[in-house]
Design a protein around this motif. Structure first.
Motif, PDB file in Angstrom:
ATOM      1  N   ARG A 177       3.072 -20.197 -14.638  1.00  0.00           N
ATOM      2  CA  ARG A 177       4.011 -21.320 -14.686  1.00  0.00           C
ATOM      3  C   ARG A 177       3.997 -21.966 -16.063  1.00  0.00           C
ATOM      4  N   LYS A 178       2.822 -22.018 -16.695  1.00  0.00           N
ATOM      5  CA  LYS A 178       2.737 -22.570 -18.052  1.00  0.00           C
ATOM      6  C   LYS A 178       3.593 -21.747 -19.016  1.00  0.00           C
ATOM      7  N   ALA A 179       3.552 -20.415 -18.888  1.00  0.00           N
ATOM      8  CA  ALA A 179       4.339 -19.548 -19.764  1.00  0.00           C
ATOM      9  C   ALA A 179       5.830 -19.731 -19.516  1.00  0.00           C
ATOM     10  N   VAL A 180       6.218 -19.904 -18.254  1.00  0.00           N
ATOM     11  CA  VAL A 180       7.631 -20.126 -17.938  1.00  0.00           C
ATOM     12  C   VAL A 180       8.112 -21.421 -18.563  1.00  0.00           C
ATOM     13  N   TYR A 181       7.323 -22.493 -18.453  1.00  0.00           N
ATOM     14  CA  TYR A 181       7.702 -23.754 -19.076  1.00  0.00           C
ATOM     15  C   TYR A 181       7.808 -23.614 -20.593  1.00  0.00           C
ATOM     16  N   ALA A 182       6.887 -22.849 -21.185  1.00  0.00           N
ATOM     17  CA  ALA A 182       6.942 -22.645 -22.634  1.00  0.00           C
ATOM     18  C   ALA A 182       8.239 -21.940 -23.031  1.00  0.00           C
ATOM     19  N   LEU A 183       8.641 -20.936 -22.268  1.00  0.00           N
ATOM     20  CA  LEU A 183       9.894 -20.225 -22.553  1.00  0.00           C
ATOM     21  C   LEU A 183      11.092 -21.149 -22.417  1.00  0.00           C
TER      22      LEU A 183
END
Length: 347
Positions: A177-183
């Motif tokens: 989820r952290k990576a999705v938010y970063a994207l």
């Protein structure tokens, strides 16, 4: 806008849904039943809440009808229908925007990427990896030229880019989820997702696997489409082509100066008259080609800048189905970057 912020994602990230599987599709009606059967069989063994996010990228065959029928039957399916064909990068962006899982797996519908590897990807995620890349050890069912060109392209891109993109990896991967938010913080419209996945720079694990042939249907990627995608990747993550054009201009000018001095020396020392209509035409043609190539490269970057300044959304959603029914009147207005920015600001 506030209504959209409250609705998307419809469940708290990392809450009831542990895993989302995002699958963009374009004219894939032949393979969807087999894909659905294999993926749901694998996901059922995880004993964890999951959802399938099926994104129809403006298909012109029976794909929307097949997706709709599955979404009506299976409440674990979120069906996203784009208003037209925006391309795979936009469809991936739409799928990530509608995924609610604590972990998100991206894969193609053609089953070249085995869904049986999802449990192994989940294990790496639970160990702390925010991105789990799937590196292709072999690529069955693809031509020698396609395999070799892909192999060399990734290495060329890494050589000229400031961002190291894991070689021999496609879109098949897991994102936290952290990576999705970063994207979702990356607001560019000209999107090369493999580069964006690498750009965020979060802890990454790599799993090697053997890619399989398509289960059904035919690939939608011809060589021209692959070349355009490769060129998009190079121009999105490197200004090296502009530097090559500059270097080419300097070298050509230097060689032209040497040639001119040689002609003058030959005429003064040897007494030969200046000759060479053919050589003159050849030089003009070469110089003209170099100039046009340089202008074309500059135009490519200027065109990207022009596209970004228009601030058009990455995609437009025509309809969304969740839990077996339409997601409501606001579903059709969820449109890419604007929606992502609003949700991220609220989060």
């Amino acid at each position: 806008m506030n209504a959209l912020v409250k609705k998307w994602p419809p469940e708290p990230p990392g809450g009831p849904t542990e895993l989302s599987v995002v699958i963009p599709m374009y004219n894939e009606h032949e393979v969807i039943p087999a894909m659905y059967e294999r993926i749901t069989t694998v996901l059922a063994r995880l004993n964890a809440p999951y959802e399938l996010v099926l994104v129809d990228d403006g298909s012109r065959d029976g794909t929307p009808n097949v997706i709709k029928a599955l979404a009506e039957k299976d409440k674990a399916i979120t069906a996203v229908f784009l208003s037209r064909n925006f391309g795979k990068e936009a469809a991936l962006t739409a799928g990530l925007a509608h995924a609610a899982g604590a972990a998100v797996v991206i894969m193609d519908a053609d089953l070249q990427d085995p869904p049986e590897l999802i449990p192994q990807m989940m294990q790496e995620w639970k160990k702390g990896a925010d991105v789990v890349c799937m590196r292709r050890r072999s690529r069955r069912g693809e031509s020698w030229f396609k395999r070799r060109s892909a192999h060399h392209f990734y290495r060329l891109l890494n050589a000229i880019s400031d961002v190291e993109i894991p070689p021999d990896t496609g879109d098949f991967r897991l994102l936290s989820r952290k990576a999705v938010y970063a994207l979702q913080q990356l607001n560019e419209r000209n999107r090369y997702m493999k580069g964006l996945f690498a750009w965020i720079g979060l802890p990454t694990a790599i799993i090697e696997y053997d890619r399989l042939p398509r289960v059904a249907g035919v690939t939608k990627w011809d060589y021209l489409s692959l070349f355009n995608l490769a060129f998009q990747g190079i121009t999105s993550f490197s200004v090296a082509p502009l530097r090559v054009a500059t270097a080419g201009g300097v070298i050509t000018a230097f060689l032209g100066l040497l040639f001119a001095l040689w002609i003058v020396a030959k005429a003064l020392v040897l007494g030969d008259p200046v000759q060479g209509y053919p050589s003159l035409i050849a030089m003009i043609t070469i110089l003209g080609g170099v100039q046009l190539l340089s202008i074309g490269l500059v135009g490519e970057y200027v065109g990207k800048t022009y596209s970004e300044t228009k601030q058009r959304p990455v995609y437009i959603v025509r309809d969304v189905m969740r839990h077996g029914r339409a997601a409501g009147e606001n579903a059709g207005r969820v449109d890419g970057i604007a929606e992502q920015e609003s949700y991220h600001a609220a989060a």
